[in-house]
Design an enzyme around this catalytic site. Structure first.
Site, short mmCIF file in Angstrom:
data_model
loop_
_atom_site.label_atom_id
_atom_site.label_comp_id
_atom_site.label_asym_id
_atom_site.label_seq_id
_atom_site.Cartn_x
_atom_site.Cartn_y
_atom_site.Cartn_z
CG ASN A 53 -2.00 1.04 1.18
OD1 ASN A 53 -1.88 2.00 0.43
ND2 ASN A 53 -3.02 0.88 1.97
CG ASP A 54 1.67 3.16 3.68
OD1 ASP A 54 0.62 3.71 3.31
OD2 ASP A 54 1.85 2.73 4.83
CB VAL A 55 5.90 0.50 -0.96
CG1 VAL A 55 6.43 0.24 0.43
CG2 VAL A 55 5.07 -0.67 -1.45
#
Lengths: 462, 103
Positions: free
Chosen positions: A387-389
């Site tokens: 997700n964040d990456v």
């Protein structure tokens, strides 16, 4: 006799360095750890005839200790799942730190004005402090990653309290080191209690996402503590192995912190992921949903597919199905590559281990730097459990807590498919703008189930 | 402490540079096994705990030494087992070309 012992320690030191060196390439890594293992066995065996080791009770305790400690570690090491590897490393590392502290405790207990110098005492004390911190800190890290301790722990004035405890510990250590061997057992006991407490208090407020860096740091600290004990015990094998690990671990810690775009001081002394921090930009667009069958067919007729796996994929145990899907695509002539973010998984390289476990060869797995330019030419990027990456706000919104973190440019692929359990934000609690992008489609469901459906959809094509 | 102060300092310095040099060229894919591998290497503390316990004279010292040996053995054995397990899994796509070979 002492010649044989010295030769064996020398050989062990050489084997450790050669072994670590070989571990720097995937083709020679396995013999590398084996050579290091040979060194360890050699050094351990000759220590049984070390002139300073004596007493029947002591020998019995040594053998018993090795059997108990080694046996438990063997059993737990064989059993642990690859997803749980980071906390296991933390645990074993903590044990090493504790052992170094134990050596220090015995040295300080035995110290008498005739037998020690202030330098020796100072080194022993420093090593004990570092070893104790690595011990208790690693145990907290283990408990956090293992899910035994869910919450981060804050109280008002925490940093001041930590500094105060550290200061008192250092003062006690100074008293021990300059006491000329006249050491009060109360001072000694308090010194060790406070050292251990400091390790716990320092680690408690650090969030789970930052734990890999912390584990790496404690790994380096244990190395340093072992090296210092080597000086105290006059043992060059301990000195060299400990310091090599201390230096290597320090560099590794820096590399990890850099990959996460977080200065080490920031990780240790501030709290991340609590409040969202900064104004959230309004999100444009809507989330579009896609069915597994359509997504599978889309990839089957693509020329180039890049898969971005995250820890969520490993938690769902989907890596085997994803690899099966990959092989089906490859048979159809699709060029499939895996893109690994440095912090995919729970520490750098963890995702590679998880993919390797599923049988994915490492030559279709690429680092962020190697593959980021290729997303532009990819027909489909499939993000699974990450997700964040892949969140583009890291590039666009300076107010975002993850702004400046290097990300995989999955959003630049012609089509993006995000496999996700359900709606909601990622580990850091930040909304992912990629999910709302025009070229993105969401594929909801458990990672393993989705991967199985993808496999079925391609198989149905015949 | 019979190794003279400055000799110890030299060993310290050279070992530190060696450690730094070894790691600086490692690809990211091996970071986790390497951390685990270096974790194993400091399991050499086992030798130190054996010597410390071997010199113990009081029950308190023996107790501390005994615990230290258990912990150190756990560090060494556990570190080896998990590192070996991870490295065992790394393969290239040119598999089965040479069976039993390291490549």
């Amino acid at each position: 006799m002492s010649l044989i012992i010295n030769l064996a320690y020398f050989a062990a030191a050489v084997l450790f360095i050669v072994g670590l060196k070989q571990m720097s390439s995937p083709t020679t890594a396995r013999p590398g750890i084996m050579w290091a293992g040979v060194g360890m066995v050699l050094a351990t065996v000759v220590t049984f005839v070390h002139p300073e080791v004596s007493g029947r009770v002591n020998y019995t305790l040594i053998v018993l200790g090795i059997v108990i400690g080694g046996g438990l570690a063997w059993w737990s090491g064989k059993k642990v799942a690859m997803t749980d590897m980071p906390q296991m490393i933390a645990l074993y590392n903590g044990m090493g730190g504790g052992a170094a502290a134990g050596i220090g405790a015995i040295y300080l207990l035995q110290a008498s004005p005739e037998s020690v110098t202030n330098t020796g005492l100072a080194i022993a004390t420093t090593g004990s402090l570092i070893g104790s911190v690595a011990f208790s800190g690693s145990l907290v890290a283990y408990a956090k990653l293992q899910g035994l301790m869910k919450k981060t722990f804050h109280f008002p004035g925490q940093q001041v309290a930590n500094i105060a405890i550290f200061a008192i510990t250092v003062i006690l250590g100074f008293m021990l080191a300059t006491g000329g061997g006249e050491i009060g057992s109360a001072t000694l006991l308090l010194f060790f209690i406070l050292s251990l407490a400091f390790g716990i208090l320092m680690t408690l407020p650090i969030g789970g996402a930052d734990m890999p860096v912390v584990i790496s740091l404690y790994n380096a600290l244990t190395g340093l503590a072992v090296g210092l004990k080597g000086i105290v015990l006059d043992n060059p094998a301990l000195m060299i192995a400990g310091i090599v690990v201390g230096a290597a671990g320090t560099l590794l810690t820096q590399l990890m912190a850099k990959a996460m775009n977080r200065p080490i001081s920031n990780i240790l002394f501030s709290q991340f992921g609590g409040g969202g921090g900064g104004a959230e930009e309004a999100i444009e667009g809507t989330m579009k949903e896609v069915q597994a069958n359509d997504a599978g067919i889309m990839m089957a007729f693509a020329e180039k597919v890049i898969i971005v796996p995250g820890y969520g994929m490993a938690v769902a145990q989907a890596q085997h199905k994803v690899w099966e899907f990959t092989q089906l695509l490859q048979k159809r002539g699709v060029d499939v590559k895996f893109a690994i973010h440095p912090v995919a998984g729970r520490m750098p390289g963890h995702m590679n281990v998880l993919l390797a476990e599923a049988g994915v060869p490492y030559d279709i797995i690429f680092d962020l730097d190697e593959i980021n330019e290729e997303f532009k030419t990819a027909d489909v990027a499939m993000v699974i459990g990450a997700n964040d990456v892949v969140n583009p706000v890291a590039r666009t919104n300076p107010d975002s807590p993850i702004y400046g973190m290097p990300i995989l440019n999955a959003d630049q692929a012609h089509n993006v498919i995000c496999v996700k359990r359900g709606k909601g934000s990622g580990f850091s609690g930040i909304e992912n703008h990629l999910f709302y992008a025009d070229n993105n489609q969401m594929l909801y469901g458990d990672g393993q189930k989705v991967a199985a459906e993808l496999v079925a959809s391609v198989k149905a094509l015949g | 402490m019979t190794i003279e102060g400055f000799i110890a300092l030299y060993i310290f310095m050279l070992a530190a540079f060696t450690g730094y040099e070894i790691i600086s060229k490692v690809p990211v894919i091996l970071h986790t096994p390497l951390m685990s591998g270096s974790n194993f290497v400091h399991g050499i503390v086992l030798v130190g705990t054996m010597v410390a316990l071997g010199q113990a004279t009081t029950p308190l010292e023996q107790a501390i030494g005994f615990v230290a040996v258990i912990l150190a053995a756990g560090n060494a054995v556990g570190g080896y087992v998990v590192t070996e397990r991870m490295l065992e899994m790394f393969k290239t796509s040119k598999k089965d070309d040479k069976k039993g070979d390291n490549a």
